[in-house]
Write an enzyme that holds these catalytic residues in place. Structure first.
Site, mmCIF file in Angstrom:
data_model
loop_
_atom_site.group_PDB
_atom_site.id
_atom_site.type_symbol
_atom_site.label_atom_id
_atom_site.label_comp_id
_atom_site.label_asym_id
_atom_site.label_seq_id
_atom_site.Cartn_x
_atom_site.Cartn_y
_atom_site.Cartn_z
ATOM 1 N N ASP A 1 -11.433 3.063 4.439
ATOM 2 C CA ASP A 1 -11.749 1.638 4.310
ATOM 3 C C ASP A 1 -13.259 1.409 4.178
ATOM 4 O O ASP A 1 -13.681 0.315 3.787
ATOM 5 C CB ASP A 1 -11.265 0.876 5.553
ATOM 6 C CG ASP A 1 -9.947 0.156 5.331
ATOM 7 O OD1 ASP A 1 -9.690 -0.272 4.193
ATOM 8 O OD2 ASP A 1 -9.185 0.027 6.307
ATOM 9 N N GLN B 1 -4.920 -1.375 9.884
ATOM 10 C CA GLN B 1 -4.825 -2.689 9.243
ATOM 11 C C GLN B 1 -5.453 -3.761 10.143
ATOM 12 O O GLN B 1 -5.166 -3.840 11.338
ATOM 13 C CB GLN B 1 -3.349 -3.021 8.963
ATOM 14 C CG GLN B 1 -3.126 -4.322 8.228
ATOM 15 C CD GLN B 1 -3.668 -4.336 6.801
ATOM 16 O OE1 GLN B 1 -3.662 -3.319 6.114
ATOM 17 N NE2 GLN B 1 -4.153 -5.482 6.361
ATOM 18 N N LYS C 1 0.843 -1.200 0.000
ATOM 19 C CA LYS C 1 0.000 0.000 0.000
ATOM 20 C C LYS C 1 0.876 1.247 0.000
ATOM 21 O O LYS C 1 0.623 2.205 -0.740
ATOM 22 C CB LYS C 1 -0.888 0.035 1.252
ATOM 23 C CG LYS C 1 -2.090 -0.867 1.185
ATOM 24 C CD LYS C 1 -2.791 -0.983 2.540
ATOM 25 C CE LYS C 1 -3.857 -2.071 2.486
ATOM 26 N NZ LYS C 1 -4.387 -2.449 3.794
#
Ligand code: GUN
Length: 289
Positions: free
Chosen positions: A124, A101, A57
């Site tokens: 997200d 995460q 990422k």
């Protein structure tokens, strides 16, 4: 005897590269307006798969002009510490997006942490506000993997209206938002999961199949409806190191009209969609959205 018809391969790498070019151009406009897109990445502990994801990422972000700020915390981190970090990032005007995460270590209250993220920075799309907006059909941030699947279906020019779509898996990260997106695209949607009695029969009805169960090659090729479009979200590492999807690819490709490979299908789309979400947030800050 007729020769096996082989499915068109949906090239996620190419579709992701195209999206990343767009994201890069939009990021440059934000930067010119003094709002360089900024993503905070929070990684707790040392799960090797999470480390690989986070590194890729960050690499892609740098390539398209999205600044990342890394927060690496020990596996022993508690909920309070994470909530304090999220509060700081929420208040930081240079941060457009916050990515925590998953999975978080067991002692952390993941739900509390995800709910603490400012919904306007929830790139997200896991915050209840954003999931609710998606359900209402007025999305703000759409979770990256299902968003990537929809972009692949669009790139492959798959007509969804009136089609029988099956989503295998009911996670909040993939299955549930995926079903909403397909429904809003006018598909007739079924969600199956670990307690579904006859998965093979459900798969056999599906004109569009999205597999997101995390079990290597669980969906057999012989179950696939001839001509179906198959989107495989699975990324399962076998003991020898080989990466396979949730669908038995070779046999499925003989029946499907189009199919995503693993790797090189959904995977590259997830990161591209994340960066697209970050730039959406930066554009709102720059006043151009
Ligand atoms: N872990 C696996 N997939 C994801 C994702 O899309 N976002 C986050 N934050 N963690 C993940």
């Amino acid at each position: 005897m007729t020769a096996a018809v082989t499915a068109a391969v949906i090239d996620g790498k190419a579709v992701a590269a195209e999206l990343l070019r767009e994201v890069q151009a939009r990021a440059a406009v934000c930067t010119a307006r003094g709002a360089t897109p900024g993503l905070a990445v929070v990684l707790v502990g040392d799960d090797p798969a999470s480390q690989v994801y986070v590194r890729s990422k960050e690499r892609r972000a740098a390539e398209v002009g999205v600044q990342t700020r890394d927060h690496r915390l020990p596996a022993s981190t508690d909920t309070q510490t994470l909530l304090a970090l999220v509060a700081d990032l929420n208040a930081d005007p240079g941060i457009d997006g916050i990515l925590v995460q998953l999975p978080l270590p067991r002692q952390v209250d993941s739900t509390a942490v995800l709910r603490a993220i400012d919904p306007a920075k929830d790139v997200d799309g896991f915050h209840p506000d954003n999931l609710g907006l998606l359900m209402l059909g007025t999305p703000r941030f759409v979770a990256c993997t299902p968003q990537g699947c929809m972009r692949l279906l669009a790139a492959a020019k798959v007509e969804l209206a009136g089609k029988h779509a099956l989503v295998v898996g009911r996670s909040t990260i993939v299955g549930k938002p995926m079903a909403q997106l397909l429904m809003h695209a006018d598909a007739t949607v079924t969600i199956s999961h670990s307690r579904t009695v006859d998965l093979a029969a459900e798969v056999a009805r599906a004109e569009v199949l999205v597999a997101a169960i995390g079990r290597p090659e669980h969906i057999q090729g012989s179950w696939i409806r001839p001509g179906a479009v198959v989107i495989d979200v699975g990324m399962n590492r076998l003991e020898g190191g080989r990466l396979v999807g949730d669908v038995a690819y070779a046999a499925a490709a003989e029946r499907a009209s189009a199919i995503t490979p693993v790797p090189g299908g959904v995977g590259p789309m997830t990161i591209a969609c994340l960066l697209s979400n970050v730039v959406d947030a930066a554009e709102r800050r720059a006043g151009s959205r």
